[in-house]
Design a protein around this motif. Structure first.
Motif, short mmCIF file in Angstrom:
data_model
loop_
_atom_site.label_atom_id
_atom_site.label_comp_id
_atom_site.label_asym_id
_atom_site.label_seq_id
_atom_site.Cartn_x
_atom_site.Cartn_y
_atom_site.Cartn_z
N LEU A 82 21.53 40.95 30.21
CA LEU A 82 21.42 41.16 28.77
C LEU A 82 21.01 39.89 28.03
CD1 LEU A 82 24.76 43.14 28.27
CD2 LEU A 82 22.54 44.04 28.93
N ASP A 83 20.66 38.84 28.78
CA ASP A 83 20.34 37.53 28.21
C ASP A 83 21.51 36.95 27.43
OD1 ASP A 83 17.80 37.61 29.28
OD2 ASP A 83 16.85 38.35 27.45
N LEU A 84 22.72 37.17 27.94
CA LEU A 84 23.92 36.65 27.30
C LEU A 84 24.61 35.64 28.20
CD1 LEU A 84 25.55 39.97 25.97
CD2 LEU A 84 24.17 38.34 24.67
N LYS A 85 25.24 34.64 27.58
CA LYS A 85 26.15 33.75 28.27
C LYS A 85 27.56 34.32 28.13
CE LYS A 85 25.15 30.30 25.66
NZ LYS A 85 25.17 28.93 25.04
N VAL A 86 28.47 33.91 29.02
CA VAL A 86 29.86 34.38 28.93
C VAL A 86 30.78 33.19 28.67
CG1 VAL A 86 31.73 35.63 30.06
CG2 VAL A 86 29.35 36.23 30.56
N GLU A 87 31.64 33.34 27.69
CA GLU A 87 32.70 32.37 27.43
C GLU A 87 34.03 33.02 27.81
OE1 GLU A 87 35.01 30.12 23.72
OE2 GLU A 87 33.34 31.49 23.32
N PHE A 88 34.64 32.58 28.91
CA PHE A 88 35.91 33.13 29.35
C PHE A 88 37.06 32.39 28.67
CE2 PHE A 88 33.19 34.25 33.03
CZ PHE A 88 33.45 35.61 33.07
N VAL A 89 38.08 33.16 28.28
CA VAL A 89 39.26 32.60 27.63
C VAL A 89 40.49 33.21 28.29
CG1 VAL A 89 40.52 32.28 25.47
CG2 VAL A 89 38.01 32.38 25.45
N GLY A 90 41.41 32.38 28.71
CA GLY A 90 42.62 32.86 29.37
C GLY A 90 43.61 33.47 28.38
N THR A 91 44.27 34.53 28.81
CA THR A 91 45.29 35.18 27.99
C THR A 91 46.28 35.87 28.92
OG1 THR A 91 45.66 36.67 26.11
CG2 THR A 91 44.04 37.37 27.76
N GLU A 92 47.26 36.56 28.37
CA GLU A 92 48.20 37.36 29.16
C GLU A 92 47.76 38.81 29.14
OE1 GLU A 92 52.11 36.78 27.62
OE2 GLU A 92 52.32 34.76 28.46
N PHE A 93 47.98 39.51 30.24
CA PHE A 93 47.52 40.89 30.30
C PHE A 93 48.20 41.76 29.25
CE2 PHE A 93 47.13 45.22 31.67
CZ PHE A 93 45.80 45.29 32.04
N SER A 94 49.47 41.48 28.97
CA SER A 94 50.22 42.32 28.04
C SER A 94 49.60 42.36 26.65
CB SER A 94 51.67 41.84 27.95
OG SER A 94 51.73 40.49 27.51
#
Length: 289
Positions: A82-94
């Motif tokens: 999709l010509d997108l970059k991804v910014e991952f951010v950590g969180t809790e599943f809940s």
């Protein structure tokens, strides 16, 4: 022309049409509103902000400061279509699904099982994976199956499909915020068993130095997908198209072999929409070469 380029062209036409009926106004790019520069309504145009976990290998985890794992690597490949970059951010599943709903994150990537209850909070893409419930116990435990859990203290990560299972089966769940906390319950002897995503449970047992063992697993019937905000149809449909493309080009099968080299793929499981031909490598590669 990439999918995003086609979307930009369509969105540009829509903006021209709006300009004929309204005067003035600034761009909403970056505000979560779709326009020509931001057709998927992302927080930041061109960047997919993904909520994920840090401690659930081989699905999603941090390695050398980088978010990786099957789900995250697949999402990165989908975003590239999709010509997108991804910014991952950590969180809790809940809290993950609520954060996707309120658009703190554009998408949730964490082996999220599809359930009817969760559909009340978020929308799901097409399935990109399947999963098994696993069962971890201390090495000296006599528990060997799910049907022996009645009356036992069972650790689950709050809000997960494993939590749903424990509740549905009238067990005595010890709800914790993350996988490390669940593991610590077993180590401390404050839980008799831990219901896990099977691959995570097997790896955890293997890394425990013989202190934890994985004793059982059973198929989770829901399937696994990415979570998006319930009103973001454009993003959901684009991700679905990207999933089909990474299945078709062999990326899905390659990542399956990399992260789950000995996992059996159910014969009737087809990732994505199923509209395109699933490559033979993805359909028939059930074990490591």
């Amino acid at each position: 022309m990439t999918l995003r380029s086609r979307s930009l062209a369509l969105a540009s036409g829509a903006v021209v049409a709006l300009a004929l009926t309204a005067c003035g106004g600034g761009s909403d790019a970056g505000s979560g509103t779709a326009d020509a520069a931001n057709p998927y309504g992302l927080q930041t145009p061109g960047t997919l902000r993904a909520g994920t976990l840090t401690d659930a290998p081989p699905n999603v985890y941090l390695k050398d400061g980088k978010f990786t794992g099957f789900d995250n690597d697949l999402l990165t490949a989908v975003a590239a279509k999709l010509d997108l970059k991804v910014e991952f951010v950590g969180t809790e599943f809940s809290s993950l699904l609520a954060q996707v709903k309120t658009r703190k994150f554009d998408i949730g990537s964490s082996s999220v099982s599809i359930t009817e209850a969760r559909k009340k909070t978020v929308d799901f893409t097409n399935k990109y994976d399947f999963g098994f419930l696993g069962l971890d116990v201390p090495a000296d435990s006599a528990i060997t199956s799910f049907d022996q859990l009645a009356g036992k203290r069972v650790a689950v990560v709050q809000g997960t499909v494993q939590d749903d299972y424990a509740t549905r089966e009238n067990l005595d769940p010890v709800r914790v915020p993350d996988y490390n906390a669940a593991l610590n319950q077993l180590r401390a002897g404050t839980a008799d068993a831990w219901i896990t995503p099977a691959e995570i449970g097997e790896k955890t047992a293997g890394d425990s130095g013989g202190k934890i063992k994985a004793v059982a697993k059973q198929l989770d019937p829901g399937g696994i997908a990415y979570a998006v905000a319930p009103d973001n149809d454009a993003l959901r449909e684009a991700i679905n198209t990207g999933i089909d493309e990474v299945v078709a080009d062999g990326t899905w099968a390659k990542l399956q072999k990399q992260y789950y080299p000995s996992r059996e793929i159910p014969a009737d499981f087809v990732p994505g929409s199923g509209k395109g031909a699933t490559p033979a490598a993805a359909a028939s590669s059930t074990t490591a070469p």
